[in-house]
Design a protein around this motif. Structure first.
Motif, PDB file in Angstrom:
ATOM      1  N   SER A 242       0.489  -1.148   0.348  1.00 13.87           N
ATOM      2  CA  SER A 242      -0.063  -0.285  -0.352  1.00 13.87           C
ATOM      3  C   SER A 242       0.733   0.892  -0.140  1.00 13.87           C
ATOM      4  O   SER A 242       2.379   1.229   0.885  1.00 13.87           O
ATOM      5  CB  SER A 242      -0.818   0.011   0.824  1.00 13.87           C
ATOM      6  OG  SER A 242      -1.683   1.083   1.067  1.00 13.87           O
ATOM      7  N   VAL A 243       0.125   2.172  -0.812  1.00 15.07           N
ATOM      8  CA  VAL A 243       0.979   3.823  -0.936  1.00 15.07           C
ATOM      9  C   VAL A 243       0.979   3.863   0.645  1.00 15.07           C
ATOM     10  O   VAL A 243       1.788   5.888   0.786  1.00 15.07           O
ATOM     11  CB  VAL A 243       0.550   4.500  -1.879  1.00 15.07           C
ATOM     12  CG1 VAL A 243      -1.055   5.125  -1.128  1.00 15.07           C
ATOM     13  CG2 VAL A 243       0.801   5.627  -1.926  1.00 15.07           C
ATOM     14  N   HIS A 266      -0.304  -0.366  -4.514  1.00 15.75           N
ATOM     15  CA  HIS A 266      -1.583   0.029  -5.009  1.00 15.75           C
ATOM     16  C   HIS A 266      -1.773   1.869  -4.402  1.00 15.75           C
ATOM     17  O   HIS A 266      -1.539   1.932  -2.973  1.00 15.75           O
ATOM     18  CB  HIS A 266      -2.699  -0.691  -3.673  1.00 15.75           C
ATOM     19  CG  HIS A 266      -4.055  -0.514  -4.179  1.00 15.75           C
ATOM     20  ND1 HIS A 266      -4.644  -1.407  -3.150  1.00 15.75           N
ATOM     21  CD2 HIS A 266      -4.910  -0.259  -5.214  1.00 15.75           C
ATOM     22  CE1 HIS A 266      -6.171  -1.302  -4.025  1.00 15.75           C
ATOM     23  NE2 HIS A 266      -5.759  -0.269  -4.450  1.00 15.75           N
ATOM     24  N   TYR A 267      -2.111   2.086  -5.179  1.00 20.14           N
ATOM     25  CA  TYR A 267      -2.371   3.869  -4.867  1.00 20.14           C
ATOM     26  C   TYR A 267      -3.123   4.266  -4.101  1.00 20.14           C
ATOM     27  O   TYR A 267      -4.186   5.680  -4.082  1.00 20.14           O
ATOM     28  CB  TYR A 267      -1.678   4.589  -6.004  1.00 20.14           C
ATOM     29  CG  TYR A 267      -0.507   4.715  -6.668  1.00 20.14           C
ATOM     30  CD1 TYR A 267       0.401   5.585  -5.436  1.00 20.14           C
ATOM     31  CD2 TYR A 267       0.047   4.032  -7.568  1.00 20.14           C
ATOM     32  CE1 TYR A 267       1.863   5.392  -6.167  1.00 20.14           C
ATOM     33  CE2 TYR A 267       1.019   3.848  -8.356  1.00 20.14           C
ATOM     34  CZ  TYR A 267       2.085   5.521  -7.298  1.00 20.14           C
ATOM     35  OH  TYR A 267       3.416   5.029  -8.031  1.00 20.14           O
ATOM     36  N   ILE A 268      -3.603   3.424  -2.973  1.00 23.33           N
ATOM     37  CA  ILE A 268      -5.242   2.570  -2.888  1.00 23.33           C
ATOM     38  C   ILE A 268      -5.583   4.418  -1.635  1.00 23.33           C
ATOM     39  O   ILE A 268      -4.228   5.046  -0.763  1.00 23.33           O
ATOM     40  CB  ILE A 268      -5.493   2.017  -1.847  1.00 23.33           C
ATOM     41  CG1 ILE A 268      -6.546   2.173  -1.172  1.00 23.33           C
ATOM     42  CG2 ILE A 268      -4.501   2.327  -0.374  1.00 23.33           C
ATOM     43  CD1 ILE A 268      -7.474   0.324  -0.806  1.00 23.33           C
ATOM     44  N   GLY A 269      -6.917   5.348  -2.178  1.00 24.94           N
ATOM     45  CA  GLY A 269      -7.413   6.988  -1.379  1.00 24.94           C
ATOM     46  C   GLY A 269      -6.553   7.749  -1.951  1.00 24.94           C
ATOM     47  O   GLY A 269      -7.301   8.647  -1.546  1.00 24.94           O
ATOM     48  N   LEU A 270      -5.787   7.739  -3.581  1.00 26.19           N
ATOM     49  CA  LEU A 270      -5.356   8.701  -3.269  1.00 26.19           C
ATOM     50  C   LEU A 270      -6.428   9.115  -5.041  1.00 26.19           C
ATOM     51  O   LEU A 270      -7.041   7.998  -5.644  1.00 26.19           O
ATOM     52  CB  LEU A 270      -4.272   8.375  -4.248  1.00 26.19           C
ATOM     53  CG  LEU A 270      -2.903   9.031  -3.497  1.00 26.19           C
ATOM     54  CD1 LEU A 270      -1.318   8.821  -4.054  1.00 26.19           C
ATOM     55  CD2 LEU A 270      -3.082   9.780  -2.534  1.00 26.19           C
ATOM     56  N   GLU A 271      -6.707   9.648  -5.660  1.00 28.77           N
ATOM     57  CA  GLU A 271      -7.677  10.151  -6.118  1.00 28.77           C
ATOM     58  C   GLU A 271      -7.522   9.895  -7.112  1.00 28.77           C
ATOM     59  O   GLU A 271      -6.214  10.817  -7.657  1.00 28.77           O
ATOM     60  CB  GLU A 271      -8.566  11.492  -5.815  1.00 28.77           C
ATOM     61  CG  GLU A 271      -9.582  11.759  -3.847  1.00 28.77           C
ATOM     62  CD  GLU A 271     -10.648  12.754  -4.266  1.00 28.77           C
ATOM     63  OE1 GLU A 271      -9.999  13.701  -5.185  1.00 28.77           O
ATOM     64  OE2 GLU A 271     -10.982  13.360  -3.462  1.00 28.77           O
ATOM     65  N   SER A 272      -7.956   9.477  -8.429  1.00 26.73           N
ATOM     66  CA  SER A 272      -7.619   9.793  -9.887  1.00 26.73           C
ATOM     67  C   SER A 272      -7.173  11.068  -9.941  1.00 26.73           C
ATOM     68  O   SER A 272      -6.075  11.450 -11.243  1.00 26.73           O
ATOM     69  CB  SER A 272      -8.660  10.001 -10.385  1.00 26.73           C
ATOM     70  OG  SER A 272      -9.882  10.069 -10.538  1.00 26.73           O
ATOM     71  N   GLN A 273      -8.099  12.005  -9.980  1.00 26.32           N
ATOM     72  CA  GLN A 273      -7.431  13.787 -10.283  1.00 26.32           C
ATOM     73  C   GLN A 273      -6.429  14.247  -9.827  1.00 26.32           C
ATOM     74  O   GLN A 273      -5.837  14.926 -10.552  1.00 26.32           O
ATOM     75  CB  GLN A 273      -8.941  14.633 -10.105  1.00 26.32           C
ATOM     76  CG  GLN A 273      -8.319  16.007 -10.455  1.00 26.32           C
ATOM     77  CD  GLN A 273      -9.312  15.661 -11.924  1.00 26.32           C
ATOM     78  OE1 GLN A 273     -10.180  15.433 -12.092  1.00 26.32           O
ATOM     79  NE2 GLN A 273      -8.348  16.859 -12.212  1.00 26.32           N
ATOM     80  N   LEU A 274      -6.285  13.584  -8.426  1.00 23.19           N
ATOM     81  CA  LEU A 274      -4.811  14.197  -7.824  1.00 23.19           C
ATOM     82  C   LEU A 274      -3.503  13.442  -9.754  1.00 23.19           C
ATOM     83  O   LEU A 274      -3.049  14.068  -9.488  1.00 23.19           O
ATOM     84  CB  LEU A 274      -4.406  12.800  -6.928  1.00 23.19           C
ATOM     85  CG  LEU A 274      -2.875  13.172  -6.691  1.00 23.19           C
ATOM     86  CD1 LEU A 274      -2.199  14.390  -6.110  1.00 23.19           C
ATOM     87  CD2 LEU A 274      -2.664  12.507  -5.375  1.00 23.19           C
ATOM     88  N   PHE A 275      -3.917  12.372  -9.978  1.00 23.10           N
ATOM     89  CA  PHE A 275      -2.682  11.777 -11.268  1.00 23.10           C
ATOM     90  C   PHE A 275      -3.189  12.495 -12.325  1.00 23.10           C
ATOM     91  O   PHE A 275      -1.724  12.939 -12.718  1.00 23.10           O
ATOM     92  CB  PHE A 275      -3.097  10.104 -11.382  1.00 23.10           C
ATOM     93  CG  PHE A 275      -3.003   9.527 -10.273  1.00 23.10           C
ATOM     94  CD1 PHE A 275      -1.933   8.936  -9.808  1.00 23.10           C
ATOM     95  CD2 PHE A 275      -3.334   9.300  -8.669  1.00 23.10           C
ATOM     96  CE1 PHE A 275      -0.927   8.274  -8.876  1.00 23.10           C
ATOM     97  CE2 PHE A 275      -3.516   8.273  -8.148  1.00 23.10           C
ATOM     98  CZ  PHE A 275      -2.172   8.013  -7.973  1.00 23.10           C
ATOM     99  N   THR A 276      -4.303  12.817 -12.690  1.00 29.35           N
ATOM    100  CA  THR A 276      -4.503  13.692 -13.969  1.00 29.35           C
ATOM    101  C   THR A 276      -3.435  15.244 -13.740  1.00 29.35           C
ATOM    102  O   THR A 276      -3.125  15.329 -15.061  1.00 29.35           O
ATOM    103  CB  THR A 276      -5.891  14.252 -13.887  1.00 29.35           C
ATOM    104  OG1 THR A 276      -6.464  12.535 -14.307  1.00 29.35           O
ATOM    105  CG2 THR A 276      -6.222  14.614 -15.578  1.00 29.35           C
ATOM    106  N   ASN A 277      -4.111  15.342 -12.433  1.00 27.49           N
ATOM    107  CA  ASN A 277      -3.483  17.039 -12.159  1.00 27.49           C
ATOM    108  C   ASN A 277      -1.991  17.211 -12.449  1.00 27.49           C
ATOM    109  O   ASN A 277      -1.216  17.512 -13.255  1.00 27.49           O
ATOM    110  CB  ASN A 277      -3.966  17.725 -11.333  1.00 27.49           C
ATOM    111  CG  ASN A 277      -4.799  17.824 -10.548  1.00 27.49           C
ATOM    112  OD1 ASN A 277      -5.894  18.139 -12.086  1.00 27.49           O
ATOM    113  ND2 ASN A 277      -5.392  18.264  -9.805  1.00 27.49           N
TER     114      ASN A 277
END
Length: 332
Positions: A242-243, A266-277
């Motif tokens: 886990s991250v 597993h980048y669990i708990g981090l929102e997908s928008q964070l990666f997009t940003n």
């Protein structure tokens, strides 16, 4: 016997999906066919990406998707107050309904399979997981058993009547990564599960992780032979995944836990928008960001964003100015 990998995804998690596909290729090889289960119909970018990947397809059997959608609907209709509570919280219908589509892998093309959420990167071979499926029908490698409150409703008086405390502390798992087999849940078994839920067992389900609680219930209530590497490997062999673990060491874009190579992160708990940003150039830091960026841009290094200044932490408190704008309703 056909072995393959399923991933639940859509355009919202596009950057994470690319990182995952690249990490599988780099660390597990190209021998496994991969099938994308669509979270919903937002797949334009995904389809464009797959034009360059001959071993990756999209799950297109609408009959199977519909069948499992109906199953999930019946599950939550059996719950005493799920729809009422979701509606009170502004949620129309079933919370995160698309997540339930992961169950379609039990009727998909692969006889033996590994399922992965899109917010994962693979860092090692997956062969040993497939090998374990020669002995067990369901295989995981995680530490969710330490936190049962995110799987079942611990306030339910019926929970310990259905599953013993020993089973709860040893058998529950995270639904983000697992290996299993086709055909475990035929129509008869599904009807049996629905029957038990309609008789009152649905109240033990945890509404805030709807797909995870159902899958745990399906496996445990059916008495399926399961195996968790985290419980069977020795302390000197097992690794975290886990991250949220901050002690992993990075060497050549691979993570190690006290000298042992991780199978996956597993980048669990981090929102997908964070990666997009971050991929759009916003200099936001998060745990093991460099590992993600390496695999995201493995085949497009020239497109990788270049950051010169110190990044802002993803969980940094909002500035006084931003808090003021939020109070005035001028910022989200």
């Amino acid at each position: 016997m056909t072995e393959g990998i399923y991933i639940l995804a859509n355009d919202i998690v596009y950057d994470q999906l690319v990182a995952l596909l690249n990490s599988i290729e780099a660390n597990a090889g190209k021998k496994y066919p991969i099938c994308i289960i669509p979270y919903d119909e937002r797949l334009e970018r995904v389809k464009c990406e797959l034009q360059n990947r001959t071993n990756v397809t999209i799950f297109e059997d609408n009959g199977i998707l519909k069948s499992w959608n109906e199953f999930a609907t019946k599950v939550w209709q059996a719950h005493p107050n799920a729809f009422k509570i979701w509606q009170e919280n502004g949620i129309s219908g079933i919370y995160r309904h698309g997540m339930h589509r992961r169950f379609s892998c039990f009727d998909g093309p692969f006889e033996k399979f590994i399922y992965l959420d899109a917010d994962i990167v693979i860092l090692n071979s997956l062969e040993y997981v497939f090998q374990q499926l020669n002995k067990n029908d369901f295989v995981v490698y995680d530490f969710q058993y330490k936190d049962p409150k995110h799987v079942y409703n611990l306030n339910s008086d019926k929970l310990l009547d259905i599953f013993s405390e020993a089973r709860i502390t040893n058998e529950i798992f995270c639904a983000g990564m697992y290996g299993s087999k086709k055909g475990l849940f035929n129509e008869r078994r599904r009807e049996e599960l629905i029957s038990w839920l309609e008789k009152g067992e649905a109240e033990i389900l945890y509404m805030n992780a709807p797909d995870q609680t159902i899958l745990n219930y399906m496996i445990m209530r059916s008495g399926i032979s399961s195996y968790n590497f985290a419980l069977h490997l020795s302390k000197s062999e097992r690794t975290g995944c886990s991250v949220t673990s901050n002690h992993f060491e990075e060497k050549n874009n691979i993570l190690y836990d006290r000298g042992n190579r991780l199978t996956y992160l597993h980048y669990i708990g981090l929102e997908s928008q964070l990666f997009t940003n971050v991929c759009s150039g916003k200099n936001i830091d998060f745990p093991y960001r460099e590992v993600f960026l390496h695999y995201r841009y493995l085949h497009e290094p020239n497109k990788r964003p270049k950051f010169k200044r110190k990044p802002k932490a993803y969980n940094a408190p909002a500035s006084l100015f931003t808090r003021l704008l939020r109070k005035l309703g001028l910022a989200s």
